[in-house]
Design an enzyme around this catalytic site. Structure first.
Site, PDB file in Angstrom:
ATOM      1  N   LYS A   1      -7.246  -0.477  11.545  1.00  0.00           N
ATOM      2  CA  LYS A   1      -6.677  -0.931  10.265  1.00  0.00           C
ATOM      3  C   LYS A   1      -5.370  -0.178  10.036  1.00  0.00           C
ATOM      4  O   LYS A   1      -4.361  -0.738   9.599  1.00  0.00           O
ATOM      5  CB  LYS A   1      -7.682  -0.682   9.141  1.00  0.00           C
TER       6      LYS A   1
ATOM      7  N   ASP B   1       3.652 -14.790  11.971  1.00  0.00           N
ATOM      8  CA  ASP B   1       2.271 -15.151  11.640  1.00  0.00           C
ATOM      9  C   ASP B   1       1.360 -13.943  11.895  1.00  0.00           C
ATOM     10  O   ASP B   1       0.884 -13.736  13.012  1.00  0.00           O
ATOM     11  CB  ASP B   1       1.866 -16.352  12.520  1.00  0.00           C
TER      12      ASP B   1
ATOM     13  N   HIS C   1      -1.381  11.174   0.104  1.00  0.00           N
ATOM     14  CA  HIS C   1      -1.662   9.969  -0.685  1.00  0.00           C
ATOM     15  C   HIS C   1      -1.620  10.269  -2.166  1.00  0.00           C
ATOM     16  O   HIS C   1      -1.028   9.548  -2.944  1.00  0.00           O
ATOM     17  CB  HIS C   1      -3.075   9.462  -0.349  1.00  0.00           C
TER      18      HIS C   1
ATOM     19  N   GLU D   1       0.814  -1.226   0.000  1.00  0.00           N
ATOM     20  CA  GLU D   1       0.000   0.000   0.000  1.00  0.00           C
ATOM     21  C   GLU D   1       0.845   1.273   0.000  1.00  0.00           C
ATOM     22  O   GLU D   1       1.684   1.476   0.883  1.00  0.00           O
ATOM     23  CB  GLU D   1      -0.938   0.000   1.222  1.00  0.00           C
TER      24      GLU D   1
END
Ligand code: MEV
Length: 400
Positions: free
Chosen positions: A262, A278, A376, A81
């Site tokens: 998130k 993991d 962004h 991302e």
């Protein structure tokens, strides 16, 4: 065409790939894209998983500016991302102005669950479990000499009764040292189930670790001097207040909390991937932990101190390993661990929290002031321009 492919895993890779290509009508180019092994090699891919046909590449970047427990450190992050590396580096730069991140971790204690089916939980059951506690621990530890010589091993048993499923759930707590510990705990839980079933004369159900590793926590804290938060649009004091308000929004609203978290996992997962850990286990544990009082909350906390500076902390279950498995076999994970200075599991757990906190800080600072789209879109546009010019994708760091 059928997806029933008995013995597929025994075929050579070229044959597996040919079958897959035939199944989906893939072109030679597509097959080449699927069938790349790169640094991992086909042999190692087969060690990790069954039915391997190739590997999947992700960009690997390095987040800069991190100062963790007074140590200068570069953070390897594997992620696709745009802006994550830039944001982590920017968050670290802000925290650095206040002395960087202070990290700590509990002892690395994992927990296995053993389900015992009984009609009722009686005083006799309790007495039997209490009387055999030490013998059960000794039995669990049998055959784990190397773990015990490293200072780990089964420590404690406790249990609770869940009447709705007529089950006593025994929890076995094991210090797994620098191992993530899933195999150790599952082996012990399976072994102990037989002894417990015999002692209580009952049938046993599941024997498996929990990823809600509430005894294996790591914490990162930082202080950002308000002056570091001055922006074009807002005074430093206002940015601090707006960040605290953004945190309050997440505290009271699950929709915002989910996006906020998130963003935190945007920082943590790429470090886990780069170090061969993991990330699904950590994700599951982190979300369960953050909802432990029955309401899903923001994972980190932000407040203002008496001098008006911004203070942040992030505490999460962090079951990472630095020995065994992928960490020790994957060449890139091994190099990433060297880049981090070969931390032990507790140090790595703290580093992960620091990166999560940096990521959250950077996102909240942008959201609470100019918004995230400016940064962004700068990066996104750069990528699009480069792709249009057919020079391949590239991301750049805007604020680091
Ligand atoms: C984007 O991947 C992550 C953010 O949405 C996190 C947040 O909103 O806090 C920017």
């Amino acid at each position: 065409m059928t997806s029933r492919l008995p013995g597929f895993y025994e075929l050579p890779h070229s044959e597996r790939l040919r079958i897959v290509g035939q199944f989906a009508g893939l072109s030679d180019d597509e097959l080449r894209s699927l069938g790349q092994f790169g640094i991992l090699t086909a042999g190692l891919a087969d060690v990790f998983i069954e039915n391997a046909v190739g590997t999947f590449s992700l960009p690997l970047g390095v987040a800069t500016n991190f100062l963790i427990n007074d140590r200068e450190i570069l953070i390897p992050m594997a992620v696709e991302e745009t802006s994550i590396l830039a944001a982590a580096s920017h968050g670290a730069k802000l925290a650095r102005a206040g002395g960087g991140f202070k990290c700590s971790a509990t002892e690395p204690v994992m927990t296995g669950q053993i389900q015992l089916f009984v009609d009722a939980y009686t005083d006799e059951d309790r007495a039997t479990l209490e009387a055999n506690h030490d013998a059960l621990i000794a039995y669990a530890n049998r055959g784990h000499d190397s773990l015990i010589s490293r200072g780990g091993g089964a420590r404690e048993l406790d249990w609770r009764w869940i009447p709705e499923i007529k089950s006593i759930i025994v929890h076995l707590h094991v210090d797994t040292r620098d191992a993530m510990g899933a195999n150790i705990v599952n082996t012990m839980a399976e072994k102990l189930a037989g002894m417990l079933g015999g002692l209580l004369c009952c049938e046993t159900g599941l024997r498996i670790l929990t990823n809600f590793t509430e005894r294996r926590l790591a914490k990162a804290e930082c202080l950002v001097p308000k002056a570091a938060l001055e922006s074009r649009e807002y005074r430093a004091e206002d940015v601090v207040d707006r960040i605290v308000k953004a945190w309050e929004f997440a505290w009271y609203d699950v929709y915002r909390a989910t996006t906020n978290n998130k963003g935190i996992m945007n920082g943590i997962d790429p470090v886990l991937i780069a170090t061969g850990n993991d990330w699904r286990a950590i994700e599951a544990g982190a979300h369960a932990w953050t909802a432990r009082d029955g309401t899903y909350r923001p994972m980190a906390k932000w407040s203002k101190d008496l001098d008006g500076n911004l203070v942040g902390s992030l505490e999460l279950p962090m079951a990472v390993g630095t020995v065994g498995g992928v960490t020790k076999l994957h060449p890139t994970a091994k190099a990433a661990m060297r880049l981090l200075g070969l931390p032990d599991a507790r140090e790595l757990a703290g580093i992960c929290c620091a990166v999560g906190l940096a990521q959250n800080l950077s996102a909240l600072r942008a959201l609470a002031s100019e918004g995230i789209q400016r940064g962004h879109m700068d990066l996104h546009k750069k990528n699009l321009d480069l792709m249009a010019a057919n020079r391949g994708p590239r991301t750049g760091a805007s604020k680091n």
